[in-house]
Design a protein around this motif. Structure first.
Motif, mmCIF file in Angstrom:
data_model
loop_
_atom_site.group_PDB
_atom_site.id
_atom_site.type_symbol
_atom_site.label_atom_id
_atom_site.label_comp_id
_atom_site.label_asym_id
_atom_site.label_seq_id
_atom_site.Cartn_x
_atom_site.Cartn_y
_atom_site.Cartn_z
ATOM 1 N N LEU A 140 32.543 40.797 36.564
ATOM 2 C CA LEU A 140 33.447 39.695 36.891
ATOM 3 C C LEU A 140 34.879 40.218 36.871
ATOM 4 C CD1 LEU A 140 33.770 36.592 37.342
ATOM 5 C CD2 LEU A 140 33.960 36.378 34.855
ATOM 6 N N LEU A 141 35.559 40.142 38.000
ATOM 7 C CA LEU A 141 36.911 40.681 38.129
ATOM 8 C C LEU A 141 37.924 39.611 37.732
ATOM 9 C CD1 LEU A 141 38.594 43.143 39.031
ATOM 10 C CD2 LEU A 141 38.654 42.129 41.324
ATOM 11 N N MET A 142 38.553 39.790 36.569
ATOM 12 C CA MET A 142 39.486 38.788 36.040
ATOM 13 C C MET A 142 40.848 39.417 35.760
ATOM 14 S SD MET A 142 37.833 35.962 36.151
ATOM 15 C CE MET A 142 38.810 34.860 35.128
ATOM 16 N N ILE A 143 41.323 40.227 36.709
ATOM 17 C CA ILE A 143 42.663 40.792 36.624
ATOM 18 C C ILE A 143 43.606 39.900 37.432
ATOM 19 C CG2 ILE A 143 41.705 43.098 36.341
ATOM 20 C CD1 ILE A 143 42.508 43.694 39.242
ATOM 21 N N PRO A 144 44.927 40.103 37.340
ATOM 22 C CA PRO A 144 45.867 39.246 38.094
ATOM 23 C C PRO A 144 45.983 39.650 39.557
ATOM 24 C CG PRO A 144 46.882 40.140 36.088
ATOM 25 C CD PRO A 144 45.647 40.937 36.361
ATOM 26 N N GLY A 145 44.865 39.923 40.207
ATOM 27 C CA GLY A 145 44.814 40.258 41.605
ATOM 28 C C GLY A 145 44.556 41.741 41.811
ATOM 29 N N PRO A 146 43.549 42.057 42.701
ATOM 30 C CA PRO A 146 42.722 41.116 43.441
ATOM 31 C C PRO A 146 41.879 40.244 42.510
ATOM 32 C CG PRO A 146 42.476 43.343 44.313
ATOM 33 C CD PRO A 146 43.198 43.454 43.000
#
Length: 397
Positions: free
Chosen positions: A6-12
């Motif tokens: 699950l990609l939960m960085i501030p973008g992308p």
């Protein structure tokens, strides 16, 4: 298992399946009638998202930094005074860009976790005639949220063009460009707009376009020059083929899809959803005995959170443990303290399930590293806070 993290960085960010499907379509000609309609409709939908019915939209292949570069290149001439109101890393980047075009740039910066006061801004505007001021709505490096309206009011009072870096805010934070009188609002596709990286998006007021058209010297950047791009935007909006540089066809098809999703949700509901989820997430963070970088919750963005590592916990080890739980977070970015904090993105199509997964992974990692917390408290705090808010959009919950 779903086979990916699950990609939960501030973008992308995590993108809607419909957006990814649209991007995966066979590439068409940039002058095909169907694509001309998609491009023209995307420009019109941007006005709804920016809440700028009178604005001039631009869609150009590039990053958020290109959008910043375009604003500076087209509005600054050598010797112009520019004021940067900084709340983190990207204020300094804007100064670097303005300096490159020959501006006499002044930067106002508050202590970490705070914002520059309105009094300080007005005192500086009184000191000499400025042509432009820039401000970062949400600085991705700090998670600081600025209220743009009173600053835009000061810009109008002192006859200064206002440029809002909305890279981490547009379509996630409240924005009323025309009503607030902001001259340029820029962003990038991979944040709350909800499209994979590769598009620089910008909306210019008629006032800004007038200043650009009356400049005395040529624009110092060929690719960024609005003289090259404005006829293209006008042609596509009039549903006519045109060419300067080949547009990012698949990204623009995906952009129209995402803008339709955003407008169907409705801007008021979308902003409220971001606010509700951010407030609940901060409650979960507090239950883990963690401290956010903004000095007060009033200054905390609704699109991401910047959180200090607890004392005695190694940041790299913590993020590694979280990754083992199939969640990816971002480290710090601001020079001097980058090893002291981490960042979590929660924008676009983010759901309560996504944030519960983050809190679960974070809690498990902290417990494994010996941080003294009670198991389950963060999820309980998150859910209790959500129960006290307006119901979220059922499509994205």
């Amino acid at each position: 298992m779903k086979g990916r993290k699950l990609l939960m960085i501030p973008g992308p960010i995590e993108f809607e399946p419909e957006v990814l499907q649209a991007m995966g379509q066979a590439t068409t000609s940039h002058i095909a009638p169907k694509f001309i309609e998609v491009f023209g409709n995307s420009l019109e939908l941007m006005r709804e998202v920016w809440q700028s019915p009178s604005g001039q939209p631009f869609i150009v292949a590039g990053t958020g930094t290109l959008a910043m570069d375009m604003a500076a290149a087209n509005l600054i001439e050598h010797g112009d005074n520019a004021l940067v109101i900084s709340s983190g890393y990207f204020g300094h980047r804007f100064k670097d860009i303005l300096d490159r075009y020959g501006a006499n740039t002044t930067i106002l910066e508050a202590p970490i976790g705070e914002v520059v006061s309105l009094d300080a801004i007005e005192n500086e505007l009184r000191s000499k005639p400025y042509k432009v001021l820039t401000l970062t709505h949400v600085d991705t490096s700090t998670g600081i949220l600025i209220d743009p309206k009173p600053i835009a009011d000061l810009a109008k009072k002192y006859h200064v063009l206002s440029i809002l870096d909305g890279v981490c805010s547009v379509a996630g934070e409240e924005l009323k460009q025309d009503e607030w009188g902001i001259d340029v609002v820029l962003t990038a596709s991979q944040k709350a707009i909800g499209v994979p990286p590769g598009l620089a998006l910008l909306m210019a007021s008629q006032k800004a376009m007038g200043v650009f058209k009356n400049r005395k010297t040529p624009v110092g950047n060929y690719y960024a020059d609005w003289n090259n791009w404005l006829p293209i935007m006008q042609a596509y909006e009039e549903r006519r083929p045109s060419y300067f540089g080949t547009p990012a066809v698949n990204l623009i098809v995906a952009l129209e899809t995402s803008l339709k999703i955003i407008c169907t949700e409705g801007m008021d509901k979308r902003i409220q959803r971001h606010q509700n989820l951010a407030k609940a997430f901060r409650a979960g963070i507090a239950a883990l005995k963690l401290r956010i970088l903004p000095k007060t919750t009033h200054l905390a963005a609704h699109t991401l959170s910047a959180v200090y590592y607890p004392k005695g916990i190694d940041g790299a080890a913590l993020r590694a443990k979280i990754t083992e739980k199939n969640v990816i977070l971002a480290g710090g970015l601001l020079a001097g303290i980058k090893s002291s904090y981490f960042r979590i993105g929660h924008m676009g199509s983010v759901s309560s399930n996504d944030l519960m997964a983050v809190l679960h992974a974070l809690e498990c990692a902290l417990l494994a590293l010996g941080h003294p917390i009670a198991s389950g408290k963060s999820l309980q705090a998150f859910q209790n806070e959500l129960l006290n808010t307006v119901p979220l959009n059922p499509v994205t919950n």
